[in-house]
Design an enzyme around this catalytic site. Structure first.
Site, mmCIF file in Angstrom:
data_model
loop_
_atom_site.group_PDB
_atom_site.id
_atom_site.type_symbol
_atom_site.label_atom_id
_atom_site.label_comp_id
_atom_site.label_asym_id
_atom_site.label_seq_id
_atom_site.Cartn_x
_atom_site.Cartn_y
_atom_site.Cartn_z
ATOM 1 N N TRP A 102 79.010 -115.245 59.906
ATOM 2 C CA TRP A 102 78.807 -115.002 58.453
ATOM 3 C C TRP A 102 80.128 -114.784 57.674
ATOM 4 C CZ3 TRP A 102 74.775 -117.102 56.800
ATOM 5 C CH2 TRP A 102 73.625 -117.127 57.316
ATOM 6 N N ASP A 172 79.608 -107.485 52.843
ATOM 7 C CA ASP A 172 78.345 -108.034 53.202
ATOM 8 C C ASP A 172 77.561 -107.118 54.249
ATOM 9 O OD1 ASP A 172 76.188 -109.572 54.036
ATOM 10 O OD2 ASP A 172 77.348 -111.447 54.597
ATOM 11 N N LYS A 196 65.916 -108.465 55.190
ATOM 12 C CA LYS A 196 65.988 -107.579 56.509
ATOM 13 C C LYS A 196 65.533 -106.172 56.029
ATOM 14 C CE LYS A 196 69.765 -110.632 57.264
ATOM 15 N NZ LYS A 196 69.252 -111.768 58.020
HETATM 16 N N1 PMP Z 1 75.422 -112.558 55.590
HETATM 17 C C1 PMP Z 1 74.632 -112.004 56.491
HETATM 18 C C2 PMP Z 1 75.317 -110.892 57.259
HETATM 19 C C3 PMP Z 1 73.384 -112.512 57.078
HETATM 20 O O1 PMP Z 1 72.740 -111.944 58.145
HETATM 21 C C4 PMP Z 1 72.749 -113.651 56.530
HETATM 22 C C5 PMP Z 1 71.442 -114.048 56.818
HETATM 23 N N2 PMP Z 1 71.246 -113.958 57.816
HETATM 24 C C6 PMP Z 1 73.565 -113.967 55.546
HETATM 25 C C7 PMP Z 1 74.641 -113.395 54.990
HETATM 26 C C8 PMP Z 1 73.093 -115.168 54.449
HETATM 27 O O2 PMP Z 1 71.996 -114.553 53.588
HETATM 28 P P1 PMP Z 1 70.943 -115.656 52.965
HETATM 29 O O3 PMP Z 1 70.202 -116.310 53.863
HETATM 30 O O4 PMP Z 1 70.249 -114.679 52.206
HETATM 31 O O5 PMP Z 1 71.811 -116.500 52.113
#
Ligand code: PMP
Length: 361
Positions: A102, A172, A196
């Site tokens: 991420w 994040d 989540k």
């Molecule tokens: N950051 C983290 C830590 C995540 O776990 C996720 C999705 N699993 C995201 C960003 C991306 O999120 P989204 O699918 O809502 O764009």
């Protein structure tokens, strides 16, 4: 079919009482004569919902008054662009700690608009730990300092946060917001996709210190400027109304349970149960450095791909589902977010014990 224990990393399981409450109000929201899905986002009823959602989140996270709370769209992924577009107001430099998939996705988005300094990385050991940070390597003139505080795929989390002084710390928190007590005042921006610990997919929560709003780059599209959404209280355009309503119900559930401190204590019990077993097992292993383990996402392996597959298939037959590791790392992963009851983790551990007995080397 009975409800299963769903260990998905996201969209993830929701608290059953929340689903039941939503079901009871699905067709007719009290005093509205219609479903929340059918309501104008400008109606009194919806205004009540979004105001209450914000108020509950402020209460749960003890968010200081000098922070805005926004309910946006575009997922956590859009924040990878919104953060640099809005925060690169001065030096156009940012410090990043690179801890997994991420941050790998966030870094190139910041690079489009400024200079990214990767001040530490755990890529050398497949992101199985959180790097130790040396304050002397931080750039004092950076516009922001970026971390992913819980790494959903790799199963690591920060236990302490870097002291970045005057430089705003951006986190994040998608996969562990509301799972443990944090001091919001240490951060400039916190963001999290909902799917989540907040509610269904579709809404992204952004918590931003007031002074960081209003100096976006000139090229910033109106919709990507935090100032737009601050000014119109997340109602510049049609927000994801039903997701915000569901988030409100999840916040109510969490408050009734005793708030984030009470939730953290339950989460620690759940995580200790699973890690305790993993550390005593001869078959299953946790690939994550002990001091950096996540309370929410627990990857584990047997070291044998065939056995991993067999485990996942047999667990599924017991109503323990979505246990495959992320496609980039393989193995297994149990995501044990707020809504996963202790009984679900207990059932998983019992099954792992049984599987180990039956599949001894
Ligand atoms: N950051 C983290 C830590 C995540 O776990 C996720 C999705 N699993 C995201 C960003 C991306 O999120 P989204 O699918 O809502 O764009």
């Amino acid at each position: 079919m009975a409800r299963v224990y769903n260990f998905s990393a996201g969209p993830a399981c929701l608290p059953e009482p929340v689903l039941k409450k939503a079901a009871s109000e699905l067709v007719e929201y009290p005093q509205a004569g219609m479903s929340v899905m059918e309501m104008s986002h400008r109606s009194k009823a919806f205004e009540g919902i979004i105001t209450r959602a914000e108020q509950l989140l402020r209460e749960l996270m003890n968010i200081p008054d000098n922070y805005h709370v926004l309910f946006l769209q575009g997922g956590a992924s859009l924040q990878f662009s919104m953060v640099p577009l809005n925060l690169f107001g001065k030096s156009k430099k940012a410090d990043f700690v690179h801890t997994g998939e991420w941050t790998k996705k966030a870094i190139p988005e910041s690079k489009r608009y400024g200079t990214v300094n990767i001040i530490a990385s755990s890529e050398d050991k497949k992101f199985s730990y959180i790097p130790k940070l040396d304050k002397n390597t931080f750039n004092p003139d950076a516009d922001f300092f970026y971390i992913c505080s819980n790494n959903t795929i790799e199963g690591t989390r920060y236990h302490t946060y870097p002291d970045t002084g005057e430089v705003p710390l951006v986190a994040d928190m998608s996969s562990h917001i509301l799972s443990e007590v944090i001091d919001v005042s240490k951060f400039g921006v916190i963001f999290a996709g909902a799917q989540k610990n907040i509610g269904p997919a579709g809404v992204t929560v952004v918590i931003i210190r007031n002074d960081l709003v209003g100096s976006a780059l000139d090229i910033t599209p109106t919709m990507l400027n935090y100032a737009t959404h601050v000014k119109d209280k997340s109602l510049f355009n049609t927000p994801p109304t039903y997701s915000i309503y569901m988030a409100m119900l999840v916040f109510e559930w969490l408050k009734d349970l005793g708030g984030v401190a009470a939730m953290e204590s339950i989460n620690r019990t759940k995580a200790n149960l699973l890690y305790g077993f993993l550390d005593s097992s001869d078959l299953f292993k946790s690939p994550v450095s002990k001091e950096d383990r996540s309370l929410m996402n627990v990857p584990f392996v047997t070291g044998n791909d065939e056995l991993d597959k067999k485990f996942i298939a047999e667990a599924g037959k017991q109503g323990l589902v979505q246990l495959s590791g992320h496609r980039s790392v393989g193995g297994m992963r149990a995501s044990i977010y707020n809504a996963m009851p202790l009984e679900g983790v207990q059932k998983l551990v019992d099954f792992m014990k049984q599987f180990e007995m039956e599949n001894k080397k």
